[in-house]
Motif scaffolding. Structure first.
Motif, PDB file in Angstrom:
ATOM      1  N   CYS A 103     -47.720 -42.270  80.565  1.00  0.00           N
ATOM      2  CA  CYS A 103     -48.168 -43.656  80.475  1.00  0.00           C
ATOM      3  C   CYS A 103     -46.996 -44.583  80.172  1.00  0.00           C
ATOM      4  O   CYS A 103     -46.897 -45.677  80.731  1.00  0.00           O
ATOM      5  N   LEU A 104     -46.111 -44.163  79.293  1.00  0.00           N
ATOM      6  CA  LEU A 104     -44.912 -44.933  78.966  1.00  0.00           C
ATOM      7  C   LEU A 104     -44.082 -45.187  80.218  1.00  0.00           C
ATOM      8  O   LEU A 104     -43.651 -46.319  80.482  1.00  0.00           O
ATOM      9  N   MET A 105     -43.850 -44.148  80.998  1.00  0.00           N
ATOM     10  CA  MET A 105     -43.050 -44.275  82.215  1.00  0.00           C
ATOM     11  C   MET A 105     -43.744 -45.163  83.251  1.00  0.00           C
ATOM     12  O   MET A 105     -43.090 -45.835  84.051  1.00  0.00           O
ATOM     13  N   ASN A 106     -45.066 -45.176  83.208  1.00  0.00           N
ATOM     14  CA  ASN A 106     -45.825 -45.944  84.182  1.00  0.00           C
ATOM     15  C   ASN A 106     -45.926 -47.423  83.801  1.00  0.00           C
ATOM     16  O   ASN A 106     -45.903 -48.304  84.674  1.00  0.00           O
ATOM     17  N   GLN A 107     -46.006 -47.721  82.496  1.00  0.00           N
ATOM     18  CA  GLN A 107     -46.276 -49.098  82.074  1.00  0.00           C
ATOM     19  C   GLN A 107     -45.044 -49.859  81.602  1.00  0.00           C
ATOM     20  O   GLN A 107     -45.094 -51.080  81.480  1.00  0.00           O
ATOM     21  N   CYS A 108     -43.943 -49.167  81.354  1.00  0.00           N
ATOM     22  CA  CYS A 108     -42.715 -49.852  80.951  1.00  0.00           C
ATOM     23  C   CYS A 108     -41.852 -50.099  82.191  1.00  0.00           C
ATOM     24  O   CYS A 108     -41.453 -49.161  82.884  1.00  0.00           O
ATOM     25  N   LYS A 109     -41.552 -51.359  82.467  1.00  0.00           N
ATOM     26  CA  LYS A 109     -40.827 -51.716  83.682  1.00  0.00           C
ATOM     27  C   LYS A 109     -39.400 -51.182  83.701  1.00  0.00           C
ATOM     28  O   LYS A 109     -38.773 -51.154  84.767  1.00  0.00           O
ATOM     29  N   HIS A 110     -38.911 -50.756  82.552  1.00  0.00           N
ATOM     30  CA  HIS A 110     -37.566 -50.169  82.516  1.00  0.00           C
ATOM     31  C   HIS A 110     -37.465 -48.975  83.454  1.00  0.00           C
ATOM     32  O   HIS A 110     -36.403 -48.710  84.028  1.00  0.00           O
ATOM     33  N   PHE A 111     -38.583 -48.264  83.652  1.00  0.00           N
ATOM     34  CA  PHE A 111     -38.583 -47.049  84.478  1.00  0.00           C
ATOM     35  C   PHE A 111     -38.788 -47.349  85.970  1.00  0.00           C
ATOM     36  O   PHE A 111     -38.783 -46.424  86.773  1.00  0.00           O
ATOM     37  N   GLU A 112     -38.964 -48.623  86.319  1.00  0.00           N
ATOM     38  CA  GLU A 112     -39.148 -48.969  87.727  1.00  0.00           C
ATOM     39  C   GLU A 112     -37.911 -48.651  88.554  1.00  0.00           C
ATOM     40  O   GLU A 112     -37.997 -48.411  89.762  1.00  0.00           O
ATOM     41  N   LYS A 113     -36.748 -48.644  87.906  1.00  0.00           N
ATOM     42  CA  LYS A 113     -35.496 -48.371  88.628  1.00  0.00           C
ATOM     43  C   LYS A 113     -35.466 -46.961  89.208  1.00  0.00           C
ATOM     44  O   LYS A 113     -34.693 -46.669  90.121  1.00  0.00           O
TER      45      LYS A 113
END
Length: 311
Positions: free
Chosen positions: A139-149
């Motif tokens: 969920c963290l990886m999905n909802q935090c835009k930092h991981f969009e990269k």
């Protein structure tokens, strides 16, 4: 036990167990990756919002998360700046954001208090990476835009579906084709992440090994489950370990003394060697003198004795 024999006869139950194991492996591989990325993310947020600690001990005790008050208000510039930045990086800005997971007065100091805002409900008392399950990390990886990269493109949601399907299965049964399908979803996530963290390449091999496993549950002996017997076995094991350690210490002392003795003997041997070498050299010199030279020395000595008596 009948229940053990029954479970061993159900391949679909074993498939479910394999999926549990693989999700556990995925979590272990995600931990160092997320530790590194959340550290980077929090540093970037600190550059934007500052790292000054909150002086007001801000909390959510007076906040009612209703539609009329969707964002928690603060009379603190530090927490307000962090709140706005956290929301800006949240992919669900207009939806439900779990602010109450975190302690706002720690946002500027603790990266996990920030990370928890991007997780599902239920993590208020969790404060370190080891406290979070696979669902929270996905969920963290999905909802935090930092991981969009990393361009995960919905892969986290697909793996979350795998986790939810297993956890909410009424009888913990999983067909072979569903297991294969779930493993494909996890592999796809790994294939993307391996481009950024090579350790994910090993996970794909572990998935292959686990899928090929012929799992069999073993029933433990009833006596081995007895708490008193287990305690006795533990005490016995500790005693054996203590005796072993004492033996090792004694042997270590004896070895040190032997080494010291050998060192002293070695010095004695070197001294004797030098002594006999000098003696041998003197003997060789004496043996090499001509006979007439020895006679001259002998007569000279006698003359000196006679002269000393006359005088």
């Amino acid at each position: 036990m009948d229940i053990i024999r029954e479970l061993n006869g159900k391949s679909e139950t074993m498939n479910c167990l394999k999926c549990f194991i693989i999700l556990g492996c995925l979590r272990e591989y995600l931990e160092p990756f997320i530790e590194e990325e959340i550290t980077v993310f929090h540093q970037l947020m600190s550059e934007q919002c500052g790292c000054v600690p909150c002086a007001n001990n801000c909390n959510f005790s007076n906040w009612n998360p209703t539609h009329n008050q969707p964002i928690p208000p603060f009379d603190c510039e530090v927490c307000t700046a962090w709140r706005d930045a956290i929301l800006t990086h949240h992919s669900n800005q207009n939806g439900k954001v779990i602010w109450t997971n975190s302690k706002p007065h720690l946002w500027s100091q603790d990266k996990w208090q920030v990370a928890k805002v991007y997780m599902p409900n239920g993590h208020k008392n969790h404060n370190s990476l080891g406290d979070f399950d696979i669902a929270a990390l996905l969920c963290l990886m999905n909802q935090c835009k930092h991981f969009e990269k990393f361009k995960l493109r919905g892969l986290c949601e697909k793996v979350s579906f795998v986790r939810n399907s297993i956890m909410h299965s009424p009888n913990y049964q999983l067909k072979k084709k569903d297991l294969d399908n779930y493993m494909k979803r996890i592999r796809k996530l790994c294939n993307v992440l391996v481009k950024h963290h090579p350790n994910f390449g090993s996970l794909s091999r572990e998935i292959d090994e686990i899928q090929r496993l012929d799992l069999t549950l073993l029933a433990r002996d009833n006596q081995a489950q007895n708490e008193e017997e287990l305690e006795d076995k533990l005490v016995a094991a500790l005693e054996v370990n203590r005796k072993t350690q004492n033996t090792q210490d004694l042997l270590g002392t004896e070895v040190e003394e032997l080494e010291k003795t050998l060192s002293e003997r070695d010095e004695e041997i070197k001294t004797l060697h030098l002594f006999y070498k000098e003696e041998l050299k003197a003997v060789e010199q004496e043996a090499s003198e001509p006979l007439w030279m020895k006679m001259v020395k002998f007569l000279g000595e006698k003359v000196r004795q006679v002269m000393s008596e006359i005088i």
